[in-house]
Design an enzyme around this catalytic site. Sequence first.
Site, PDB file in Angstrom:
ATOM      1  N   LYS A 265      -0.857  -6.248  -4.985  1.00 37.77           N
ATOM      2  CA  LYS A 265       0.512  -6.263  -5.492  1.00 37.77           C
ATOM      3  C   LYS A 265       1.333  -7.367  -4.825  1.00 37.77           C
ATOM      4  CE  LYS A 265       4.488  -3.117  -5.849  1.00 37.77           C
ATOM      5  NZ  LYS A 265       5.138  -1.998  -5.145  1.00 37.77           N
ATOM      6  N   GLN A 266       1.197  -7.483  -3.542  1.00 40.28           N
ATOM      7  CA  GLN A 266       1.968  -8.487  -2.807  1.00 40.28           C
ATOM      8  C   GLN A 266       1.191  -8.813  -1.541  1.00 40.28           C
ATOM      9  OE1 GLN A 266       5.270  -5.471  -1.661  1.00 40.28           O
ATOM     10  NE2 GLN A 266       5.490  -7.098  -0.180  1.00 40.28           N
TER      11      GLN A 266
ATOM     12  N   TRP B  80      12.100  -2.245   4.455  1.00 43.35           N
ATOM     13  CA  TRP B  80      11.651  -3.266   5.413  1.00 43.35           C
ATOM     14  C   TRP B  80      11.893  -4.668   4.864  1.00 43.35           C
ATOM     15  CZ3 TRP B  80       6.788  -6.277   5.101  1.00 43.35           C
ATOM     16  CH2 TRP B  80       6.088  -6.089   3.914  1.00 43.35           C
ATOM     17  N   ASP B  81      12.285  -4.763   3.607  1.00 36.74           N
ATOM     18  CA  ASP B  81      12.698  -6.028   3.013  1.00 36.74           C
ATOM     19  C   ASP B  81      13.681  -6.774   3.910  1.00 36.74           C
ATOM     20  OD1 ASP B  81      11.674  -4.305   1.077  1.00 36.74           O
ATOM     21  OD2 ASP B  81      12.881  -5.146  -0.542  1.00 36.74           O
TER      22      ASP B  81
ATOM     23  N   GLU C 172       0.849  -2.094  -2.018  1.00 30.01           N
ATOM     24  CA  GLU C 172       0.936  -0.656  -2.330  1.00 30.01           C
ATOM     25  C   GLU C 172      -0.008  -0.249  -3.458  1.00 30.01           C
ATOM     26  OE1 GLU C 172       5.156  -0.681  -2.914  1.00 30.01           O
ATOM     27  OE2 GLU C 172       5.571   0.206  -0.952  1.00 30.01           O
TER      28      GLU C 172
END
Lengths: 772, 772
Positions: free
Chosen positions: B600-601, B357-358, B488
């Site tokens: 994480k992000q 999905w990047d 994640e």
Amino acid sequence: MIDYFLKDNWKIIEKGFDPRMNRASESVFSIGNGRMGQRANFEESYTGDSLQGSYLAGVYFPDKTRVGWWKNGYPEYFAKVINSVNWIGIRIVINGKELDINDCKIYDFYRELDMKSGLLRRECTMKLKSGEKVKIKSTRFCSMHRKDIGAVQYRIEALNFSGEISLIPYLDFDVINEDSNYEEKFWQETDKDSNSEFPYVEAKTKKLDFRVRATMHYEISKMGERLQLSVLPSERKKFIAQQSNISVKEGEVVQINKYAAIVSNFNYPDEDFKALSEDLLKKAKSAGFEKLMEEHVSVWHGMWDKHDIQIDGDVAAQQGIRFNIFHLHQTYTGEDPRLNIGPKGFTGEKYGGSTYWDTEAYCLPFYLCSADPEVARNLVKYRYNHLQKAIENAEKLGFSKGAALYPMVTMNGEECHNEWEITFEEIHRNTAIAYAIFDYVRYTDDVEYLPKYGLEVLIAISRFWSQRITFSEHKKQYVMLGVTGPNEYENNINNNWYTNYGALWCFRYTQEIIDLVKKDFPEHYKDICKKTKFTEQEIERWQDIQSNMYMPFDESKNVFLQQEGFLDKEMIPTSELPKEQRPINQHWSWDRILRSVYIKQADTLQGFYFFEHEFTKEELERHFDFYEPYTVHESSLSPCVHVIQAATINRPQKAYELYLRTSRLDLDDYNNEVAEGLHITSMAGTWMSVVKGFGGMRVEDGKLIFNPLLPDHWDSCKFNVFFRSANIEIYFDKQKVVVKNLKGNAVSISVYGESTEVAEKQQLEVDYLKHR
Amino acid sequence: MIDYFLKDNWKIIEKGFDPRMNRASESVFSIGNGRMGQRANFEESYTGDSLQGSYLAGVYFPDKTRVGWWKNGYPEYFAKVINSVNWIGIRIVINGKELDINDCKIYDFYRELDMKSGLLRRECTMKLKSGEKVKIKSTRFCSMHRKDIGAVQYRIEALNFSGEISLIPYLDFDVINEDSNYEEKFWQETDKDSNSEFPYVEAKTKKLDFRVRATMHYEISKMGERLQLSVLPSERKKFIAQQSNISVKEGEVVQINKYAAIVSNFNYPDEDFKALSEDLLKKAKSAGFEKLMEEHVSVWHGMWDKHDIQIDGDVAAQQGIRFNIFHLHQTYTGEDPRLNIGPKGFTGEKYGGSTYWDTEAYCLPFYLCSADPEVARNLVKYRYNHLQKAIENAEKLGFSKGAALYPMVTMNGEECHNEWEITFEEIHRNTAIAYAIFDYVRYTDDVEYLPKYGLEVLIAISRFWSQRITFSEHKKQYVMLGVTGPNEYENNINNNWYTNYGALWCFRYTQEIIDLVKKDFPEHYKDICKKTKFTEQEIERWQDIQSNMYMPFDESKNVFLQQEGFLDKEMIPTSELPKEQRPINQHWSWDRILRSVYIKQADTLQGFYFFEHEFTKEELERHFDFYEPYTVHESSLSPCVHVIQAATINRPQKAYELYLRTSRLDLDDYNNEVAEGLHITSMAGTWMSVVKGFGGMRVEDGKLIFNPLLPDHWDSCKFNVFFRSANIEIYFDKQKVVVKNLKGNAVSISVYGESTEVAEKQQLEVDYLKHR
């Protein structure tokens, strides 16, 4: 679910050959003796679908871990008891044509597992494509008396031809494990000799250097007459064979008795292999097949005398329970403290023959009641022996100061499992290990076990819980985040009630044992404190957690919740699930299962099973009625707990239904997976479902309690338990309950609340109807 | 974090050779041209640690899925772009001794990636154990002009000896993938010829039959003079070489220009391979190395003219952004609609070169602004082309009626990922795919994309959400159970705010587009309804969900919660984490990470990034201040989003810090993993952090908006974007912001809220200080 095997009190019977059922039959008809085990593969060639399996206890391979994406903390290897030498094989060649069961016409196929005698027998008539018809008959066993010996008797009758029959007995280490990575084979040949009276193959495993030598000897006769034949030896890699050609006339019968001696460096120094194997075979030869068989059968008869459960009036139930007892005894005999009980025993590859919490939670009671006291003690001490590795395992995951996390799956104390949601999160196994200590001491009164071994384990487990639990500023309570309960259809959940409750129980029990050891074994206590660096300040946090732990509970339903958020699921009971979608683990994607309400095996109810004595019967009933309707029982370990609870809350019909499910799980293949092997550890659960369920047996304060409940389908039920050196027999039918002390010290017995001391040869008889 | 490479506006420079850094350098100095890519492996032999990598876009292998325990729904294979022919290799033998860089004394090692020209250059002096000293110099590139051609120029000077230098250029398909299962190799030789002017090896992949032919040609000269030498051909499996021996005197220089033509049946019919390859090489030969290089360099110069970002006053920042732009352009040029952007591009094996999905979430804006309109459209349409497979993927997981779940990882539309918590649960990817349609149309105004392609995808995605959301009787609200958000470090959570919000947004946007298409493209609408069996009744449920969806929110903190129960964690900000424990994914066990609060992000903040226009700046600020302190930025995709948000809420210092982290992520190896390859997709995020972050660019109602914020460390910043056929240049320093329309239609521009139409060659200048 299938209805394939014939019902019989003492035998499992298959009539007619269905190749689609072959793997299932290979599992069901497995034989073993605790040291080795063998699936019911055919002696002759069979090119049809089959799972070849011959296993040696303790001989395993540390296979490369397979994971999709590596997570920190995963183990380096996955241990598996590997498929070992094929020692049963006898190729048959008729007039130059291989007898391949897959390529014959088969008539009158009959196979039976004679559980009373521990024998696998098979008979059938086969017609080759070229027209030759033979009738064959085979009998085999892994000797319970001579643990390194397996024996086969194979007869073949020339029904419609005269000509030549070749018999080619062989030994083959060139075997595969179906679950190996990239078809890797694990055995390497180290030595062999095909041209000898005692031909052999010796091989070692690629890693760990397990060495195994298989040696064979055989005798061939025709119409009862021993033949002296010239032999054609042959060999290839990891394989030897000897061929004998026999001319037969129509109607003649040829017979071969094949003996195999299989020895490994798990049990013997390798320098003794040769002498030992030949000695074993010489003795076997001189005894002869019939004598070997007699000895073996007599061990089984002795076992049944002590450990049978008799159910009258219900063949399916009777056959089921004996099938379970039979397999338990041929899987684990408790002689070797290094061994434990793999979920599939010697009947398949799945689970790699490693040790799970099944042992503590489901198997221990069986061995407590049905084996020498040493056996149960060995099982409990197995975890003491692994304590250091459990501490290292916890360290690997970031815990410290002597906290122990026992592995989910292990062969030698090291973790072998590699699914994060299980390996790192199904940590309630620690409670089961503490509970086994409690259960063992409660049953045996072996209090000395505690200062010697038990307390160290308990401290390490409580330390783990203390670190694993965190304080939620939001809730102003302690919480346990990210766990998987016994219901593995929920992963990475918060505040699983069972796990939380178990942790608190561990704190309580550890404190209780600290007090006991401090008082009664002060020297031991000092040593333990020193060895473990334990200080009583640690208890303060344990107590704080106990006072402030969050336990998920729903007011409106008045039940503890399996986990936080449980009630957000679609609450559709299993009775409304379409049949064709069961078992859901074979029909639904994993995420659908996770999102669903369905419970794989007792989870909250596992807590009510372990800690029944801490709840009222009303509480049990309320939780049973709430959770059981959502339970799909897709773990073999599920129904047995529910049988016991259904019996306790007086639901004979529910208990009986679930009893059939547990006792005939493999025979009727409820979960459509018996082809992979049998559910050995759950068989102990089945035994519990009779003894603790219908027998209502409990132990409290040294007293043996029974509250029998006879299912409508049964005329009577009878079983024995060993309790603190007494042999107690329990019989109940629709009129009476009789508890006899057959042998041993007087035992305090209670039946339906009527208590008395029952001395040797005495009995207590209580009216059944008055209480039910 | 490392400080290893020298800082320079246009170059990446390594001085001195450190074998421990070799893999990192191999990644950083990778070169490519969109069709092929090559890690910075040495031309000469090197027996030290190295990750050999030569990749061809679209040439992949469906490798066997590795899982610990199979879960229903897992894909059968994992696609990976595989290591392909080593075409750069030139063995050097000096007086009979192999030149092995690992076995030499090395002086004055210098390596540079000249980003302006797209060239990799290396120089050093090496002394063999036997005493011979040589100075070598190499230059290489993958031609941007002739996409099937790679070229190496290699010079070697005999510094202290006279004798013989042998040059052995070769082609080698006998390569490994480090991540292959059990060292399996993927290439099989189909043809080769070592004894020709155009020696070649042709090979095919074991599955899927990708065929690749590598052909080489070379010229050797001494002191500038072409040599005609007799050649010793040699070959082995999948390998050919030619050896030339050259006598040299001390001080003489030998040079080889090696050209490789690499063609595959991904691009050409195999029957054309021979003619095509020889033709390519003849043309290359006749052009000569210098000319080939010039053409190549001129493509790069043209690219930089259009797409450079200039940062004055801050070499680290300038180098960082050019490094990112450089790698993006050499990874994906957008010419081939079958290709997409793998997270590591051509720089390593990890993630297998598949699509994540990047692409939609991070890469699309870069290509929207910096490439032909066709490129962005191809990227968006890539998912339309995979719609049927996404529907099948959802069916496999139990969804129905045309619901689509796009794969987490894919090469051809089929799911290739195999971790249940990601594969089945990180379903927010569906929102990113819908969002890309929105983003594309918002930027380009290509409304016709919607009836042609977009709406079908939107309907299928909304159908998925509609089935994936369930109603909680307990909450009396809709919930989304069992998901993994962009963070994640949380798995299988309930009601992830970002996923829930995204689902609702999909419903809203789909409805909006249904209305638009129905009105403006009624014929298309009818066709779509027929094709997808869509009925407007479906919208009723979508609306009901929108009105009754549970969105986790905490009153006291006034923030949406990342998920239910988020506040139960230990809320310790990352500033209090010991440095030696970072990155936590390399120091903590997975369960510890899961239980922790660390993000994480961007997760909740990813929602505020995508849907910024639906929130106030105060809401953004509040959530940024709540979540960023717990964010460890251990995904390469994390810092860029936070830069944009920090800039938006006027936090130049925070934005700058995170900008360095994103732009120099690989150069300074923040996450200690650059050895595995570069983070290509996050490089587009870095570009966004300048354009959308410091440039403050947005598009709203067809208007191009800028709100520049210049970090203290910068003197000025300048970049271009293509917007609806206009080429817009933005410049800002501490005094002024200037937006020029260099070429194209008039564009509606707003700077700090001052709006105007800017026609071709016009500009808008706004005072910087007044607004900052």
